[in-house]
Design an enzyme around this catalytic site. Structure first.
Site, PDB file in Angstrom:
ATOM      1  N   HIS A  45      38.858  35.238  31.623  1.00 30.32           N
ATOM      2  CA  HIS A  45      39.117  34.346  31.002  1.00 30.32           C
ATOM      3  C   HIS A  45      38.386  33.664  29.704  1.00 30.32           C
ATOM      4  CE1 HIS A  45      40.012  30.203  30.890  1.00 30.32           C
ATOM      5  NE2 HIS A  45      39.502  29.803  31.246  1.00 30.32           N
TER       6      HIS A  45
ATOM      7  N   TYR B 281      37.883  39.804  40.272  1.00 28.01           N
ATOM      8  CA  TYR B 281      39.519  39.149  41.051  1.00 28.01           C
ATOM      9  C   TYR B 281      40.390  40.193  40.802  1.00 28.01           C
ATOM     10  CZ  TYR B 281      39.870  36.522  37.082  1.00 28.01           C
ATOM     11  OH  TYR B 281      39.511  36.093  35.824  1.00 28.01           O
TER      12      TYR B 281
ATOM     13  N   ARG C 148      46.660  39.755  29.032  1.00 28.40           N
ATOM     14  CA  ARG C 148      45.157  38.678  29.177  1.00 28.40           C
ATOM     15  C   ARG C 148      44.297  39.955  28.850  1.00 28.40           C
ATOM     16  NH1 ARG C 148      41.973  34.890  32.916  1.00 28.40           N
ATOM     17  NH2 ARG C 148      41.376  37.194  34.103  1.00 28.40           N
TER      18      ARG C 148
END
Lengths: 327, 335
Positions: free
Chosen positions: B255, B264, B251
């Protein structure tokens, strides 16, 4: 015309439509060799084969989700949920997917699917085989919700539902399956999915109801008729959309209104019917709208005295009608 | 046990034209995806959710499917897949700008909620995992009509925790339906790493429980992805049932445009992942193989940027939805 039970009428409608339209199929638990736990689909797998009458795994989201996919790819599936009480795992598929498919695709995709499920109590089914949770779906634009009360309507509405281009929730009162009999024409006919039906004419009190309560209301109406009060009994039968015109017309004519249902009252079909009457019939009313329904408890208990305490009997309806008559 | 495919460089058996097409499709999606982020950061598009790092496996499957014949139930990172099947950068720019002519939803849904009727890409919503059951139903209908169409469906590894994941695999495997289940495992469900989502690292292991093949593939290796896609698709088309393919992907973005993964994830890891980017890897591989000559990649890029610029101009000039249409399409209008 032949006398049929409510259950036979549903099965006749399904069978005839499956004979006419090879896109129609059934998917659900025990619908095959067993013919469903109540016998609605009895004999259909033998006639139409194991694909068109498909015994699904014990998974409600699967039943409805697969039916949605099949509908998107040209089929006309019936997703049978064994009891309305067990529809909860499929609610995401019904409300988030089927109901919104047409709107979210700007009209490009539709879900011509019928979800059938038996509902209602009075059969010693306790909390999880007695519920009447149709109001959950009546809140949702994009869905149609119907509840036939007679064998004639049961057949005509299942055929109508199978020909509708949008998702239809078709709820069957399980106590009606064998208790209610009536004349059912042979062959093809449909009953509209958006009209109410005046099943008894009168001009003193309008009683709006659906499902088994139609029969309870008719019984109570006969009792009070002996004392000179004529009730008009309106079988709503289409719960979403409601037949606004029929509701307003009967409420204005009678001036007194009882809204009756087996489900508990808070935020329910009775709430919506009452709100329509409040909005459109205020100046025609001779008494406040009265509602009678199940108590605000989680569901129907098992022990006979407790179950009986929940149920709306003809005695309770009769009492409510007399209160209204005296107002 | 999942079957881990060996590196496929020497056995992919792909001709130069196919390899160039693979690369071009990946680059085309990447450039559009990057442009979406720019539009978002410029304040011209309220939201974007990216497929960067997921391109190879999507392109590989897309090139093995028959557009308009096979059925597609995608998820929100499948930008590259939709482009291979025939959607255009303009289609998606119309969506990100919420224009009336957006073929996904006419500007009704958030961007990256894909759907295209003429290509059999069904409309997808936001609930995670529901589309897998739709794919099973799509395949069931094709099977009942005796057609050899396959149904492709995809999901992130996060979505595999949903009950619908199990229900769909169970149903499709029980009836040997032609469904391609593709898990694009990027290791994160928004901020939650895979170790906190599942007890074992490979989603593909679960295929064993359904009696179907489970294949792990390096989602950054375009040739390996192509071979796995071809095998799974042919198997399904032959009527041998579903395959669970798990592509280990990166990724490369947060998100969504509303997330900041630096909160994070460590900056070192994020930097290291950029070096493993499948688009860069594949370009280097093709240059080494001589499939891309010096200057080819730049030329391809320039041509794709021109297409993109044109598409953006057209999309920005397109009208917004008429507010009078807000009540339409709740129910069928041609009853």
């Amino acid at each position: 015309m032949a006398q049929k039970t409510y259950l036979e009428a549903i099965r006749d409608g399904i069978r005839e439509e499956m004979e006419r339209d090879e896109r129609v199929m059934i998917l659900g638990e025990d619908v095959g060799a067993k013919g469903g736990v109540f016998g609605v689909t009895d004999g259909l797998q033998k006639q139409f084969g194991e694909w068109r009458v498909l015994d699904s795994p014990l998974a409600e989201s699967c039943i409805v989700g697969v039916a949605i996919g099949a509908a998107l790819n040209g089929m006309r599936p019936i997703a049978e949920i064994q009891f309305q009480d067990f529809i909860m795992p499929a609610v995401d598929q019904i409300i988030s997917e089927a109901a919104k498919m047409r709107y979210r695709s700007n009209g490009d995709w539709g879900v011509p699917m019928v979800v059938r499920a038996p509902f209602g109590g009075g059969v010693h089914g306790a909390l999880y085989h007695s519920q009447s949770i149709e109001a959950i779906f009546c809140h949702i634009p994009g869905l149609r919700v119907v509840v036939p009360s007679s064998p004639y309507d049961a057949k005509g509405m299942i055929i109508g539902a199978l020909r509708d281009p949008d998702p239809v929730l078709y709820f069957e009162h399980k106590r009606a399956y064998r208790a209610i009999k009536g004349e059912v024409p042979d062959g093809e006919y449909t009953v509209p999915l958006d009209t109410a039906n005046v099943v008894r004419s009168g001009d003193d009190i309008a009683v709006f109801t659906y499902g088994m309560m139609v029969h309870t209301a008719l019984e109570a109406a006969e009792r009070i008729a002996a004392d000179g009060f004529e009730c008009e009994v309106i079988d709503l039968r289409a719960l979403r959309p409601l037949d606004r015109g029929a509701i307003v017309s009967s409420a204005r004519k009678c001036g007194k209104v009882l809204v009756l249902q087996e489900a508990n009252l808070a935020v329910s079909v009775a709430s919506e019917v009452s709100a329509i009457i409040a909005e459109e019939c205020f100046e025609h009313l001779d008494a406040p709208v009265m509602r009678l329904g199940g108590p605000e408890i989680p569901a129907m208990p098992y022990a006979p005295p407790l179950e009986h305490a929940y149920l709306i009997t003809a005695e309770k309806v009769d009492k409510a009608l007399r209160e209204l008559a005296a107002y | 046990m999942a079957v881990t495919k060996p590196d496929a460089k020497d056995e992919a058996g792909l001709d130069a034209g196919t390899l160039r097409e693979l690369y071009r499709n990946m680059l085309r999606s990447r450039l559009l995806d990057e442009r979406m982020w720019v539009l978002n950061r410029q304040g011209r598009a309220p939201f974007w959710i990216s497929g960067m790092g997921h391109e190879a496996v999507q392109v590989a499957f897309g090139m093995n499917l028959r557009p308009g014949y096979d059925w597609i139930a995608p998820y929100y990172r499948d930008l590259a897949l939709t482009l291979v099947l025939g959607m255009t950068p303009k289609d998606h720019l119309l969506s990100v700008l919420a224009r009336a002519d957006d073929p996904n939803s006419g500007g009704r849904q958030m961007p990256a909620h894909y759907g295209c009727h003429r290509l059999n890409i069904i409309s997808t919503g936001s609930p995670v995992g529901t589309q897998l059951l739709h794919a099973a139903g799509l395949a069931l209908a094709s099977r009942m009509r005796g057609e050899d169409a396959v149904a492709f469906t995809s999901i992130g590894e996060g979505g595999t925790s949903e009950g619908d994941f199990h229900e769909a695999l169970n149903f499709a495997a029980t009836h040997r339906l032609a469904v391609l289940f593709v898990v694009e495992n990027n290791g994160y469900a928004i901020s939650v790493p895979w170790e906190k989502q599942m007890p074992t690292p490979d989603v593909a292991d679960r295929a064993t429980a359904y009696g179907i093949p489970g294949v792990v593939v390096d989602g950054g290796d375009a040739m390996a992805c192509y071979r796995v896609a071809r095998e799974a698709t042919e198997r399904a088309r032959r009527g041998e049932g579903p395959t669970l393919v798990e592509a280990k992907v990166l990724r490369l973005t947060s998100h969504s445009s509303d997330d900041d993964q630096r909160r994070y994830r460590s900056l070192e890891v994020l930097e290291e992942e950029k070096q493993r980017d499948g688009v860069l890897r594949f370009r280097a591989q093709l240059e080494e193989l001589g499939v891309l000559k010096p200057g080819d990649a730049e030329e391809m890029r320039a041509e794709l940027v021109r297409e993109l610029d044109r598409a953006l101009d057209e999309a920005e000039a397109a009208p917004q939805p008429d507010p009078d249409t807000v009540l339409r399409h709740v129910y069928a209008e041609d009853r």
